[in-house]
Motif scaffolding. Structure first.
Motif, PDB file in Angstrom:
ATOM      1  N   GLY A  51       1.530   3.284   4.004  1.00  0.00           N
ATOM      2  CA  GLY A  51       2.059   4.588   4.345  1.00  0.00           C
ATOM      3  C   GLY A  51       2.285   4.748   5.840  1.00  0.00           C
ATOM      4  N   SER A  53       2.536   1.925   8.210  1.00  0.00           N
ATOM      5  CA  SER A  53       2.895   0.754   8.998  1.00  0.00           C
ATOM      6  C   SER A  53       3.633  -0.293   8.175  1.00  0.00           C
ATOM      7  CB  SER A  53       1.611   0.116   9.532  1.00  0.00           C
ATOM      8  OG  SER A  53       0.849  -0.334   8.433  1.00  0.00           O
ATOM      9  N   LYS A  69       0.585  -5.771  12.454  1.00  0.00           N
ATOM     10  CA  LYS A  69       0.726  -4.441  11.835  1.00  0.00           C
ATOM     11  C   LYS A  69       1.378  -3.515  12.858  1.00  0.00           C
ATOM     12  CE  LYS A  69      -2.061  -0.820   9.656  1.00  0.00           C
ATOM     13  NZ  LYS A  69      -3.280  -0.478   8.958  1.00  0.00           N
ATOM     14  N   GLU A 115      -6.128 -11.216  12.026  1.00  0.00           N
ATOM     15  CA  GLU A 115      -6.235 -12.498  11.328  1.00  0.00           C
ATOM     16  C   GLU A 115      -5.438 -12.372  10.021  1.00  0.00           C
ATOM     17  OE1 GLU A 115     -10.026 -13.551   9.375  1.00  0.00           O
ATOM     18  OE2 GLU A 115     -10.694 -11.511   9.777  1.00  0.00           O
TER      19      GLU A 115
HETATM   20  N1  LIG Z   1      -4.282  -9.189   7.953  1.00  0.00           N
HETATM   21  C1  LIG Z   1      -3.509  -9.200   6.870  1.00  0.00           C
HETATM   22  N2  LIG Z   1      -3.230 -10.350   6.215  1.00  0.00           N
HETATM   23  C2  LIG Z   1      -2.463 -10.354   5.095  1.00  0.00           C
HETATM   24  N3  LIG Z   1      -1.918  -9.228   4.555  1.00  0.00           N
HETATM   25  C3  LIG Z   1      -2.157  -8.049   5.162  1.00  0.00           C
HETATM   26  C4  LIG Z   1      -2.957  -7.976   6.351  1.00  0.00           C
HETATM   27  N4  LIG Z   1      -3.036  -6.671   6.734  1.00  0.00           N
HETATM   28  C5  LIG Z   1      -2.330  -5.977   5.824  1.00  0.00           C
HETATM   29  N5  LIG Z   1      -1.790  -6.780   4.877  1.00  0.00           N
HETATM   30  C6  LIG Z   1      -0.960  -6.365   3.718  1.00  0.00           C
HETATM   31  O1  LIG Z   1      -0.301  -5.139   4.024  1.00  0.00           O
HETATM   32  C7  LIG Z   1      -0.782  -4.077   3.148  1.00  0.00           C
HETATM   33  C8  LIG Z   1      -0.840  -2.756   3.924  1.00  0.00           C
HETATM   34  O2  LIG Z   1      -1.792  -2.865   4.996  1.00  0.00           O
HETATM   35  P1  LIG Z   1      -2.624  -1.613   5.537  1.00  0.00           P
HETATM   36  O3  LIG Z   1      -3.395  -0.982   4.399  1.00  0.00           O
HETATM   37  O4  LIG Z   1      -3.409  -2.037   6.712  1.00  0.00           O
HETATM   38  O5  LIG Z   1      -1.418  -0.634   5.961  1.00  0.00           O
HETATM   39  P2  LIG Z   1      -1.389   0.962   6.041  1.00  0.00           P
HETATM   40  O6  LIG Z   1      -0.044   1.326   6.582  1.00  0.00           O
HETATM   41  O7  LIG Z   1      -2.580   1.429   6.820  1.00  0.00           O
HETATM   42  O8  LIG Z   1      -1.523   1.351   4.513  1.00  0.00           O
HETATM   43  P3  LIG Z   1      -2.079   2.655   3.773  1.00  0.00           P
HETATM   44  O9  LIG Z   1      -0.889   3.238   3.082  1.00  0.00           O
HETATM   45  O10 LIG Z   1      -3.083   2.086   2.807  1.00  0.00           O
HETATM   46  O11 LIG Z   1      -2.712   3.526   4.797  1.00  0.00           O
HETATM   47  C9  LIG Z   1      -2.136  -4.574   2.623  1.00  0.00           C
HETATM   48  O12 LIG Z   1      -2.470  -3.994   1.388  1.00  0.00           O
HETATM   49  C10 LIG Z   1      -1.874  -6.082   2.505  1.00  0.00           C
HETATM   50  O13 LIG Z   1      -1.171  -6.377   1.319  1.00  0.00           O
END
Ligand SMILES: Nc1ncnc2c1ncn2[C@@H]1O[C@H](COP(=O)(O)OP(=O)(O)OP(=O)(O)O)[C@@H](O)[C@H]1O
Length: 342
Positions: A51, A53, A69, A115
Motif C-alpha cells: 500500500g 511502496s 523499497k 537484504e
Molecule cells: N527484502 C525483501 N525481499 C524480498 N521481497 C520483499 C522484500 N521486502 C518486501 N518484499 C515483497 O514486497 C511485498 C511488500 O513489502 P512491504 O510489506 O514492506 O510493503 P508495504 O508498502 O509496506 O506494504 P503494506 O501494504 O503491507 O503496508 C512483501 O510482501 C514481499 O512480497
C-alpha cells in the motif's frame, strides 16, 4: 543532497558527497538518486508492492542481491519511509529484515535497501496454487521465529516498538525458510498504547485505523488504542493461517479465518472439554499429510492462536510467554537452525 537522521546509529556513515559510503557491516547512505537507479538497474525488476511502496530487485556492492523499497512523491509516504528508516536503524535481530542502506532527499522521496529474501512472503507461500507445500516443521519454526522477532521489539528495544501490522505478507522467508519480519511503516514507538485524537477527520481516521482485513484486532478498531496486544492478535491469526493453510480473509467468500475457527477455538480453550483429535485435524491444511503432524504440537499451535486472538486484550499472552509455550511443547524448536528447506 544531504542525508539527515534524527536517530543515528554508531555504524551509520552519512555523506554529502556524490559517493555512497559505509563502514564495516554498517548501513550505507546513498546521497544521489543516480545511485538508486544504478542499484536497481533503472528499476528494471519489480519484486513486490504494498500500500505504501514498490519493491525492486537491486544489487548491493555490485553483486549481492538486495531489495529496494521505494516511497515516492508524497509527503505522507515520505513520513512512512522516515518512520520505517528510524526503526530499522535501531533493529538488529536474526528474524527481522536487515537494513543495508537508504536514500533520503529529506522532503518527499525515500528508499530503503534491504537484504533480499528469496522465498518471498509467507502469504504467497501458504496460499498460492504452487505445488510446493510448506511442511509442518517449517510452519512451527516460522511461528516460533516470528514470536522471537516480536519479543525483540516488545521487550528488548528501548524505547519499545509495537509493529502494528503483523500479517503473513509482512513475514518474509530466506532460502532456508527462516522468517524475517518486515514493514515497520505502521509501527508505534516509545509507548505501549496510543489513543486516536477524537478530533481526527473521518477520512484520516479511516487511513490510520482500517488495518489489514482479517488481522486487525477488533479492540483496536473499536477504541483506537494500539498496544503490544494488537501485535499478539495479528500473530494469532498468522498461526491460524500456518495451521489451516486458509487466508486470514477470503474476499471471494467475505469470510474471516477467525470466524471460521471460532467454534474450534472455544473448545480448545475450554478445559472442561477433552477436544477430539479428529476435530483439530479437520482444521489442518488438507495439503499436509496427517502423519506428518504430531497431535500435541497441533494442539499447542491452536491453543497459542486461541489465546492470542482472545478478548479482552489484557488476557492475551505476551510474546515472551508464547515463545516459552512453543518451545516447551514443540520438541523440534529446542534445536534451533531447524528451519531448513522445503
Ligand atoms: N527484502 C525483501 N525481499 C524480498 N521481497 C520483499 C522484500 N521486502 C518486501 N518484499 C515483497 O514486497 C511485498 C511488500 O513489502 P512491504 O510489506 O514492506 O510493503 P508495504 O508498502 O509496506 O506494504 P503494506 O501494504 O503491507 O503496508 C512483501 O510482501 C514481499 O512480497
Amino acid at each position: 543532497m544531504a542525508c539527515f537522521l534524527n536517530c543515528v546509529r554508531f555504524d551509520v556513515t552519512t555523506t554529502t558527497t556524490d559517493k555512497p559510503t559505509s563502514k564495516g557491516y554498517g548501513v550505507t547512505c546513498y546521497s544521489s538518486w543516480d545511485d538508486v537507479e544504478t542499484l536497481t538497474s533503472n528499476f528494471s525488476r519489480l519484486i513486490g508492492s504494498g500500500g505504501y511502496s514498490s519493491i525492486y530487485m537491486a544489487r548491493f556492492s555490485g553483486s549481492d542481491k538486495a531489495a529496494l523499497k521505494v516511497h515516492v512523491s508524497s509527503h505522507r509516504l515520505y513520513q512512512v519511509f522516515r518512520l520505517e528508516l528510524d526503526i530499522l536503524l535501531r533493529l538488529q535481530h536474526p528474524n527481522i529484515v536487515k537494513l543495508l542502506g537508504y536514500f533520503d532527499d529529506s522532503e518527499e522521496t525515500g528508499a530503503l535497501l534491504l537484504e533480499y529474501l528469496p522465498q518471498g512472503n509467507l502469504q504467497e507461500k501458504l496460499h498460492s496454487s504452487s505445488k510446493q507445500v510448506l511442511p509442518w516443521r517449517n510452519r512451527t519454526t516460522i511461528a516460533y521465529q516470528l514470536v522471537q522477532a516480536i519479543v525483540h521489539i516488545h521487550e528488548e528495544c528501548t524505547p519499545q516498538i509495537v509493529h502494528g501490522d503483523i500479517k503473513s505478507s509482512n513475514v518474509l522467508l530466506d532460502k532456508n525458510f527462516d522468517c524475517k519480519l518486515c514493514d515497520f511503516g505502521s509501527a508505534k514507538v516509545g509507548f505501549s498504547s496510543m489513543v486516536q485524537p477524537p478530533t481526527m477527520s473521518t477520512r484520516s481516521r479511516q487511513v490510520r485505523m482500517v488495518g489489514s482485513p482479517g488481522y486487525t484486532d477488533p479492540h483496536y478498531l473499536k477504541t483506537g488504542i494500539a498496544s503490544k496486544k494488537m501485535d499478539m492478535y495479528g500473530f494469532g491469526v498468522v498461526v491460524l493461517e500456518l495451521v489451516s493453510g486458509k487466508e486470514a480473509f477470503s474476499a471471494e467468500r467475505g469470510e474471516m479465518l477467525v470466524h471460521i475457527a471460532a467454534s474450534l477455538i472455544r473448545e480448545v480453550l475450554d478445559t472442561s472439554v477433552d477436544i477430539e483429535d479428529d476435530k483439530m485435524r479437520q482444521f489442518l491444511d488438507p495439503r499436509l499429510s496427517r502423519d506428518s503432524v504430531d497431535i500435541d504440537e497441533l494442539k499447542s499451535m491452536l491453543s497459542v492462536a486461541a489465546l492470542c486472538i482472545g478478548s479482552p486484550p489484557s488476557l492475551r499472552p505476551s510474546a515472551v510467554q508464547v515463545a516459552e509455550t512453543l518451545v516447551q511443547t514443540i520438541p523440534s524448536l529446542s534445536f534451533l537452525g531447524c528451519g531448513k528447506g522445503v
